[in-house]
Design an enzyme around this catalytic site. Structure first.
Site, short mmCIF file in Angstrom:
data_model
loop_
_atom_site.label_atom_id
_atom_site.label_comp_id
_atom_site.label_asym_id
_atom_site.label_seq_id
_atom_site.Cartn_x
_atom_site.Cartn_y
_atom_site.Cartn_z
N ASP A 64 0.88 -1.17 0.00
CA ASP A 64 0.00 0.00 0.00
C ASP A 64 0.92 1.22 0.00
O ASP A 64 1.69 1.42 0.94
CB ASP A 64 -0.88 -0.03 1.26
N SER A 149 -1.54 13.12 -14.90
CA SER A 149 -2.76 13.00 -15.71
C SER A 149 -2.96 14.30 -16.48
O SER A 149 -2.38 15.33 -16.11
CB SER A 149 -3.96 12.77 -14.79
N TYR A 162 -9.48 15.13 -7.31
CA TYR A 162 -8.59 14.29 -8.11
C TYR A 162 -7.61 15.17 -8.89
O TYR A 162 -6.40 14.92 -8.91
CB TYR A 162 -9.42 13.40 -9.05
N LYS A 166 -3.45 15.52 -8.80
CA LYS A 166 -2.57 15.30 -9.96
C LYS A 166 -1.73 16.54 -10.28
O LYS A 166 -0.60 16.41 -10.74
CB LYS A 166 -3.41 14.85 -11.16
N1 NAD Z 1 -7.51 5.64 -16.56
C1 NAD Z 1 -7.30 6.89 -16.92
O1 NAD Z 1 -8.01 7.45 -17.77
C2 NAD Z 1 -6.16 7.68 -16.32
C3 NAD Z 1 -5.87 8.92 -16.89
C4 NAD Z 1 -4.84 9.67 -16.36
C5 NAD Z 1 -4.11 9.20 -15.30
N2 NAD Z 1 -4.42 8.00 -14.75
C6 NAD Z 1 -3.61 7.55 -13.62
O2 NAD Z 1 -2.94 6.36 -13.98
C7 NAD Z 1 -2.69 5.57 -12.83
C8 NAD Z 1 -3.20 4.17 -13.05
O3 NAD Z 1 -4.58 4.24 -13.33
P1 NAD Z 1 -5.41 3.06 -14.00
O4 NAD Z 1 -6.35 3.70 -14.94
O5 NAD Z 1 -4.52 1.98 -14.46
O6 NAD Z 1 -6.27 2.62 -12.72
P2 NAD Z 1 -6.74 1.18 -12.19
O7 NAD Z 1 -7.75 1.49 -11.14
O8 NAD Z 1 -7.11 0.30 -13.31
O9 NAD Z 1 -5.41 0.60 -11.51
C9 NAD Z 1 -4.87 1.18 -10.37
C10 NAD Z 1 -4.10 0.13 -9.60
O10 NAD Z 1 -3.57 0.79 -8.43
C11 NAD Z 1 -3.78 -0.05 -7.32
N3 NAD Z 1 -3.84 0.76 -6.10
C12 NAD Z 1 -4.86 1.56 -5.67
N4 NAD Z 1 -4.57 2.10 -4.48
C13 NAD Z 1 -3.33 1.64 -4.14
C14 NAD Z 1 -2.50 1.83 -3.03
N5 NAD Z 1 -2.87 2.61 -1.99
N6 NAD Z 1 -1.30 1.22 -3.01
C15 NAD Z 1 -0.91 0.43 -4.05
N7 NAD Z 1 -1.67 0.20 -5.12
C16 NAD Z 1 -2.87 0.79 -5.16
C17 NAD Z 1 -5.08 -0.78 -7.60
O11 NAD Z 1 -5.20 -1.97 -6.83
C18 NAD Z 1 -4.97 -1.02 -9.10
O12 NAD Z 1 -4.34 -2.25 -9.38
C19 NAD Z 1 -3.38 6.31 -11.67
O13 NAD Z 1 -2.44 7.10 -10.97
C20 NAD Z 1 -4.38 7.20 -12.38
O14 NAD Z 1 -4.74 8.32 -11.61
C21 NAD Z 1 -5.42 7.21 -15.24
#
Ligand code: NAD
Length: 267
Positions: A64, A149, A162, A166
């Site tokens: 975590d 992001s 959020y 970011k």
């Molecule tokens: N999906 C999008 O459109 C998008 C766009 C811009 C940025 N992001 C960023 O990209 C990153 C990944 O996002 P994603 O879309 O793959 O999300 P996702 O929810 O599919 O995956 C996130 C992963 O992080 C893990 N996680 C959550 N809290 C945690 C913690 N406290 N400690 C360790 N692991 C933890 C979850 O278990 C999951 O496996 C994030 O930082 C998100 O903010 C996503």
């Protein structure tokens, strides 16, 4: 031909699925030695097993990112398995859709805890490890890559907390670049756009639950509508930039945010 990552030891947090998993698999295929970390240890293990089945090198760690002790143990596990740490991707994050006036103190703290404090702890503990290793003959002293992001470049109303988290990731990246350049440690971040992962399902459901949209998928479609390259992102669209930012090809780059969004936000 030398592989792009040249055996670099790379930790990716939040790598049990989504963007983190896609980036980790690409870096393993490019010759990286990976530590797959996630709060969900079973998904981390599944991704690591997939990499090993494909002939790559990976271990899994349940961690975590909001727990300093867990992050220290994660780094120790990476060093024990791979001999050193070269790159950390602080990628774990959470999202929540909430109209601006409805955001509570608890909402704010939860999002800031994972997306802000979690990234700060990951950066601090990695830098301690990098400093203990020192610089190599080329002057490389370690690399931080954070997942920010387009929400770190632009505020979006029902995602204000959020977005604040970011923007914070971008600020932490720039501050670290200034603090640790003398140690040969660079810090950059990636700013994805609208990526089809579980996170966007959560965001999309939030829009519907808050009465901001009328059906599943509507918010995702609306946000994706104006993308210049004509489609939303897949997690694999972040693979190339991840390999680049982990590899010696980007060793002279620091403090930068790379927007990889198919054409949404120009900054
Ligand atoms: N999906 C999008 O459109 C998008 C766009 C811009 C940025 N992001 C960023 O990209 C990153 C990944 O996002 P994603 O879309 O793959 O999300 P996702 O929810 O599919 O995956 C996130 C992963 O992080 C893990 N996680 C959550 N809290 C945690 C913690 N406290 N400690 C360790 N692991 C933890 C979850 O278990 C999951 O496996 C994030 O930082 C998100 O903010 C996503």
């Amino acid at each position: 031909m030398t592989e792009a990552l040249n055996g670099r030891s790379v930790i990716v947090t939040g790598a049990g699925r989504g963007i983190g998993a896609a980036m980790a698999k690409a870096m393993a295929a490019a010759g990286g030695r990976l530590t797959i970390a996630d709060i969900d240890g079973s998904t981390a293990e599944a991704v690591a097993a997939e990499i090993r089945a494909d002939g790559g090198k990976a271990i899994a760690v349940e961690a975590d990112v909001t727990s300093r002790a867990a992050v220290q143990a994660m780094i120790a596990a990476a060093v024990a398995a791979h001999g050193r740490l070269d790159v950390i991707f602080n990628n774990a994050g959470i999202a929540q859709t909430r109209p601006f006036l409805a955001i509570t103190e608890e909402d704010w703290r939860r999002v800031m805890d994972v997306n802000g404090l979690g990234v700060l702890i990951g950066m601090q503990e990695a830098v301690k490890q990098f400093q203990s290793q020192g610089k190599d003959a080329t002057g490389f002293g370690g690399r931080i890559v954070n997942t920010a992001s387009i929400a770190g470049k632009q505020g979006y109303e029902p995602l204000a907390h959020y977005c604040a988290s970011k923007f914070g990731v971008v600020a932490l990246t720039q501050a670290a670049a200034r603090a640790f350049g003398k140690d040969g440690i660079s810090a950059n971040c990636i700013c994805p756009g609208v990526v089809a992962t579980e996170m966007w399902k959560v965001i999309d459901k939030g829009f519907k639950d808050e009465g901001l949209t009328g059906r599943d998928g509507e918010a995702f479609e609306t946000f994706s509508a104006g993308i210049l390259l004509g489609r939303p992102s897949a997690a694999d669209d972040l693979a190339g930039v991840a390999v680049f930012l982990a590899s010696p090809a980007s060793d002279y780059m620091t403090g930068q945010s790379l927007v990889v969004d198919g054409g949404m936000v120009f900054v």
